[in-house]
Design a protein around this motif. Structure first.
Motif, mmCIF file in Angstrom:
data_model
loop_
_atom_site.group_PDB
_atom_site.id
_atom_site.type_symbol
_atom_site.label_atom_id
_atom_site.label_comp_id
_atom_site.label_asym_id
_atom_site.label_seq_id
_atom_site.Cartn_x
_atom_site.Cartn_y
_atom_site.Cartn_z
ATOM 1 N N LEU A 60 40.007 41.886 13.438
ATOM 2 C CA LEU A 60 41.429 41.983 13.742
ATOM 3 C C LEU A 60 41.665 43.195 14.634
ATOM 4 N N ALA A 61 42.191 42.922 15.831
ATOM 5 C CA ALA A 61 42.482 43.982 16.800
ATOM 6 C C ALA A 61 43.867 43.732 17.387
ATOM 7 N N TYR A 62 44.530 44.811 17.758
ATOM 8 C CA TYR A 62 45.826 44.722 18.412
ATOM 9 C C TYR A 62 45.677 45.193 19.846
ATOM 10 N N ASN A 63 46.247 44.436 20.767
ATOM 11 C CA ASN A 63 46.183 44.770 22.182
ATOM 12 C C ASN A 63 47.605 44.967 22.697
ATOM 13 N N ARG A 64 47.938 46.188 23.031
ATOM 14 C CA ARG A 64 49.272 46.489 23.557
ATOM 15 C C ARG A 64 49.317 46.316 25.078
ATOM 16 N N GLY A 65 48.171 46.030 25.678
ATOM 17 C CA GLY A 65 48.101 45.863 27.127
ATOM 18 C C GLY A 65 47.962 44.403 27.516
ATOM 19 N N ALA A 66 47.235 44.195 28.599
ATOM 20 C CA ALA A 66 46.995 42.845 29.105
ATOM 21 C C ALA A 66 45.509 42.537 28.937
ATOM 22 N N TRP A 77 56.035 50.923 27.684
ATOM 23 C CA TRP A 77 56.762 50.217 28.730
ATOM 24 C C TRP A 77 56.059 48.933 29.148
ATOM 25 N N GLN A 78 54.719 48.891 28.971
ATOM 26 C CA GLN A 78 53.936 47.733 29.412
ATOM 27 C C GLN A 78 54.318 46.472 28.638
ATOM 28 N N ARG A 79 54.804 46.643 27.399
ATOM 29 C CA ARG A 79 55.256 45.484 26.608
ATOM 30 C C ARG A 79 56.336 44.722 27.368
ATOM 31 N N TYR A 80 57.287 45.452 27.955
ATOM 32 C CA TYR A 80 58.393 44.820 28.667
ATOM 33 C C TYR A 80 57.929 44.219 29.995
ATOM 34 N N LEU A 81 57.003 44.903 30.656
ATOM 35 C CA LEU A 81 56.456 44.375 31.899
ATOM 36 C C LEU A 81 55.739 43.051 31.645
ATOM 37 N N PHE A 82 54.847 43.018 30.647
ATOM 38 C CA PHE A 82 54.084 41.799 30.384
ATOM 39 C C PHE A 82 54.962 40.687 29.815
ATOM 40 N N THR A 83 56.024 41.047 29.111
ATOM 41 C CA THR A 83 56.990 40.047 28.646
ATOM 42 C C THR A 83 57.694 39.414 29.840
ATOM 43 N N ALA A 84 58.133 40.237 30.784
ATOM 44 C CA ALA A 84 58.808 39.723 31.981
ATOM 45 C C ALA A 84 57.866 38.849 32.812
ATOM 46 N N ILE A 85 56.626 39.282 32.949
ATOM 47 C CA ILE A 85 55.647 38.490 33.710
ATOM 48 C C ILE A 85 55.433 37.132 33.038
ATOM 49 N N ALA A 86 55.304 37.121 31.715
ATOM 50 C CA ALA A 86 55.098 35.860 30.991
ATOM 51 C C ALA A 86 56.295 34.937 31.162
ATOM 52 N N LEU A 87 57.498 35.462 31.054
ATOM 53 C CA LEU A 87 58.696 34.630 31.218
ATOM 54 C C LEU A 87 58.778 34.049 32.626
ATOM 55 N N GLY A 119 52.010 31.794 23.759
ATOM 56 C CA GLY A 119 51.397 32.294 22.532
ATOM 57 C C GLY A 119 51.337 33.808 22.495
ATOM 58 N N ASN A 120 50.906 34.427 23.591
ATOM 59 C CA ASN A 120 50.849 35.888 23.644
ATOM 60 C C ASN A 120 52.238 36.503 23.764
ATOM 61 N N LEU A 121 53.163 35.793 24.404
ATOM 62 C CA LEU A 121 54.544 36.264 24.494
ATOM 63 C C LEU A 121 55.174 36.338 23.103
ATOM 64 N N VAL A 122 54.926 35.347 22.271
ATOM 65 C CA VAL A 122 55.439 35.364 20.896
ATOM 66 C C VAL A 122 54.950 36.622 20.177
ATOM 67 N N ASP A 123 53.671 36.946 20.331
ATOM 68 C CA ASP A 123 53.127 38.163 19.714
ATOM 69 C C ASP A 123 53.853 39.412 20.199
ATOM 70 N N MET A 126 57.363 39.496 18.698
ATOM 71 C CA MET A 126 57.421 39.653 17.243
ATOM 72 C C MET A 126 56.763 40.934 16.738
ATOM 73 N N HIS A 127 55.677 41.358 17.387
ATOM 74 C CA HIS A 127 54.878 42.462 16.864
ATOM 75 C C HIS A 127 54.791 43.665 17.789
ATOM 76 N N GLY A 128 55.103 43.482 19.054
ATOM 77 C CA GLY A 128 54.960 44.577 20.013
ATOM 78 C C GLY A 128 53.563 44.679 20.582
ATOM 79 N N HIS A 129 52.683 43.778 20.186
ATOM 80 C CA HIS A 129 51.297 43.748 20.658
ATOM 81 C C HIS A 129 50.756 42.332 20.489
ATOM 82 N N VAL A 130 49.637 42.065 21.130
ATOM 83 C CA VAL A 130 48.975 40.773 21.007
ATOM 84 C C VAL A 130 47.885 40.893 19.945
ATOM 85 N N ILE A 131 47.780 39.891 19.103
ATOM 86 C CA ILE A 131 46.769 39.862 18.045
ATOM 87 C C ILE A 131 45.516 39.197 18.597
ATOM 88 N N ASP A 132 44.401 39.923 18.564
ATOM 89 C CA ASP A 132 43.100 39.408 19.000
ATOM 90 C C ASP A 132 42.156 39.386 17.817
#
Length: 172
Positions: A60-66, A77-87, A119-123, A126-132
């Motif tokens: 179980l690892a958390y990835n706050r980046g890409a 700030w990268q959370r918002y950038l990657f959220t915008a890119i995904a949308l 799938g990664n956008l939901v993470d 909901m969590h502020g990071h992606v679950i890997d």
């Protein structure tokens, strides 16, 4: 004697087929991704590892980046950038699916990429990071960065996209 009028309503032109199968594939990817992430987070604590083979662990690892943890050590700030890119990516993919719904391999690629992005956008939302949790490694060469079902779908989609484009180029 009454005469029947012919209907003048015509269906909007379809671009070779319906978008529904492709949206269904994306939905299945999101569902599989989220079910696996929920399962792993219930069975593992952050950093826990269970070796399964000589080259594969569940961890179980958390990835706050890409991808490959790119920008994961930033201030948030990268959370918002990657959220915008995904949308933006999802919106563009829906546009492409509408225009090209009849192109099977192209749409498979888009559906897999879209499902993975969602799938990664939901993470992130909901969590502020992606679950890997998928951890592959090879003797002495180290571990490949952990990833998940969404990442796998994005990778397979990208490969299909390249293959489809190469086939298209070779036809001309």
């Amino acid at each position: 004697m009454a005469t029947k009028k012919k209907s003048t309503i015509t269906a909007a032109p379809k671009a070779g087929g319906s978008m529904m199968p492709w949206l269904g594939i994306a939905f299945i990817v999101v569902l599989l991704d989220q079910v696996t992430k929920i399962t792993i987070t219930r069975l593992f604590q952050l950093g826990d590892t269970k070796p399964l083979t000589g080259f594969f662990n569940l961890t179980l690892a958390y990835n706050r980046g890409a991808a490959f943890s790119f920008l994961s050590n930033q201030g948030g700030w990268q959370r918002y950038l990657f959220t915008a890119i995904a949308l933006a990516a999802v919106a563009f993919i829906i546009y492409l699916l509408r225009r090209n719904a009849g192109q099977r391999m192209f749409c498979w690629a888009l559906a897999l990429i879209m499902g993975g992005a969602i799938g990664n956008l939901v993470d992130r939302l909901m969590h502020g990071h992606v679950i890997d949790f998928l951890d592959f490694y090879w003797r002495g060469l180290g571990h490949f960065p952990a990833f998940n079902v969404a990442d796998s779908a994005i990778t397979i989609g990208a490969i299909l996209f390249i293959v489809d484009e190469l086939r298209r180029v070779n036809k001309h």
